[in-house]
Design an enzyme around this catalytic site. Structure first.
Site, short mmCIF file in Angstrom:
data_model
loop_
_atom_site.label_atom_id
_atom_site.label_comp_id
_atom_site.label_asym_id
_atom_site.label_seq_id
_atom_site.Cartn_x
_atom_site.Cartn_y
_atom_site.Cartn_z
N GLY A 149 0.77 -1.24 0.00
CA GLY A 149 0.00 0.00 0.00
C GLY A 149 0.80 1.29 0.00
O GLY A 149 0.35 2.29 -0.54
N ASP A 200 1.11 3.37 4.45
CA ASP A 200 0.01 4.02 3.74
C ASP A 200 -1.02 4.59 4.73
O ASP A 200 -1.45 5.73 4.61
CB ASP A 200 -0.69 3.06 2.75
N ASP A 202 -4.62 2.31 10.85
CA ASP A 202 -6.04 2.05 11.11
C ASP A 202 -6.17 1.58 12.57
O ASP A 202 -6.16 2.41 13.47
CB ASP A 202 -6.50 0.99 10.09
N LYS A 254 -6.25 7.02 10.46
CA LYS A 254 -7.68 6.77 10.74
C LYS A 254 -7.80 6.58 12.24
O LYS A 254 -7.90 5.47 12.76
CB LYS A 254 -8.09 5.48 10.00
N PHE A 312 -13.46 3.17 4.14
CA PHE A 312 -12.48 2.32 3.46
C PHE A 312 -12.03 3.04 2.19
O PHE A 312 -12.82 3.22 1.27
CB PHE A 312 -13.06 0.94 3.14
N ASP A 362 -5.59 -0.41 -1.99
CA ASP A 362 -6.38 -1.26 -2.88
C ASP A 362 -7.71 -1.70 -2.29
O ASP A 362 -7.95 -1.56 -1.08
CB ASP A 362 -5.59 -2.54 -3.21
P1 5GP Z 1 -3.92 -1.60 10.86
O1 5GP Z 1 -2.96 -2.70 11.23
O2 5GP Z 1 -3.48 -0.25 11.36
O3 5GP Z 1 -5.32 -1.93 11.26
O4 5GP Z 1 -4.02 -1.54 9.31
C1 5GP Z 1 -2.96 -1.22 8.52
C2 5GP Z 1 -3.17 -1.74 7.12
O5 5GP Z 1 -4.53 -2.04 6.81
C3 5GP Z 1 -2.75 -0.67 6.17
O6 5GP Z 1 -1.38 -0.76 5.91
C4 5GP Z 1 -3.60 -0.98 4.95
O7 5GP Z 1 -2.95 -1.90 4.13
C5 5GP Z 1 -4.85 -1.61 5.50
N1 5GP Z 1 -5.95 -0.61 5.58
C6 5GP Z 1 -6.45 -0.01 6.68
N2 5GP Z 1 -7.44 0.85 6.38
C7 5GP Z 1 -7.56 0.80 5.03
C8 5GP Z 1 -8.42 1.49 4.10
O8 5GP Z 1 -9.26 2.33 4.41
N3 5GP Z 1 -8.25 1.16 2.79
C9 5GP Z 1 -7.34 0.24 2.36
N4 5GP Z 1 -7.26 0.01 1.05
N5 5GP Z 1 -6.51 -0.41 3.21
C10 5GP Z 1 -6.63 -0.13 4.53
#
Ligand code: 5GP
Length: 172
Positions: free
Chosen positions: A41, A97, A100, A129, A150, A157
Site C-alpha cells: 500500500g 500508507d 487504522d 484513521k 475504506f 487497494d
Molecule cells: P492496521 O494494522 O493499522 O489496522 O491496518 C494497517 C493496514 O490495513 C494498512 O497498511 C492498509 O494496508 C490496511 N488498511 C487499513 N485501512 C484501510 C483502508 O481504508 N483502505 C485500504 N485500502 N486499506 C486499509
C-alpha cells in the site's frame, strides 16, 4: 473508476507529501537514513516522499498484511517478507500508507525494537484513521486524518484494484 468519490486530489496529495518531506529534510539534516516502505500500500507514497528527500538514504521494502481480502482489518498481522539489513545505529524511517487499528504499526515497531538498537525510529503514514485505533500507536508524521471510511487509490487497494489511481477516494 466513476464509482469512486474523491477524498484527496492528486494536487492535495503531492502538496502534502512535499510538506512532510520538508519537515523530514529538516529533522535529518546531516544524517543518513534507511527508509523502509511497507508494501504494497505505501509504494506510491514512499516513492514520491523519497524523491523529495535531499539526504543520503537507502530504500528498503518489507511486506506485511493485516487485511485478508475484505475491508476490515483481520486483527492479525502477517509478516509476508520482513528481511531487513542491519539497522543497528541507523536512523530508520518507516513509511506506511495508513494507520487504522495500529496493529501493523505496533507489530513493526516492536519487531524493530526487538531486533535492532537503532539510532532513531520514526513512523510516517500518509493517512491516519484515528477513530478505529485499537492500540496507543500514533504516527510521528502523517499526511491526512480520515474518518472510518475504506479508502482506495494512490497505492491503497480493494481486492488488489485501484492502487494505480492518482487520487484517494472511497466508494459511496
Ligand atoms: P492496521 O494494522 O493499522 O489496522 O491496518 C494497517 C493496514 O490495513 C494498512 O497498511 C492498509 O494496508 C490496511 N488498511 C487499513 N485501512 C484501510 C483502508 O481504508 N483502505 C485500504 N485500502 N486499506 C486499509
Amino acid at each position: 473508476m466513476n464509482d469512486i468519490k474523491v477524498l484527496f486530489t492528486e494536487e492535495q496529495i503531492q502538496k502534502r507529501v512535499k510538506e512532510i518531506a520538508d519537515e523530514l529534510n529538516e529533522l535529518y539534516k546531516g544524517e543518513e537514513i534507511y527508509a523502509v516502505c511497507v508494501l504494497k500500500g505505501a509504494v506510491m507514497f514512499a516513492v514520491d516522499l523519497v524523491k523529495n528527500l535531499h539526504i543520503p538514504l537507502k530504500l528498503e521494502f518489507i511486506r506485511l498484511s493485516s487485511y485478508n481480502g475484505g475491508t476490515k482489518s483481520s486483527g492479525r498481522v502477517n509478516a509476508v517478507d520482513i528481511s531487513l539489513p542491519d539497522l543497528n545505529d541507523k536512523n530508520v524511517l518507516i513509511i506506511e500508507d495508513i494507520v487504522d487499528t495500529g496493529l501493523t504499526a505496533k507489530f513493526l515497531l516492536d519487531f524493530i525494537k526487538t531486533n535492532f538498537h537503532t539510532k532513531s525510529t520514526k513512523f510516517c503514514s500518509l493517512l491516519d484513521k484515528k477513530i478505529t485505533r485499537k492500540t496507543d500507536i500514533e504516527p510521528d508524521y502523517y499526511g491526512f486524518d480520515i474518518d472510518d471510511k475504506f479508502v482506495v487509490g494512490y497505492g491503497l487497494d480493494d481486492d488488489g484494484y485501484y492502487r494505480n489511481l492518482k487520487f484517494i477516494g472511497y466508494k459511496e
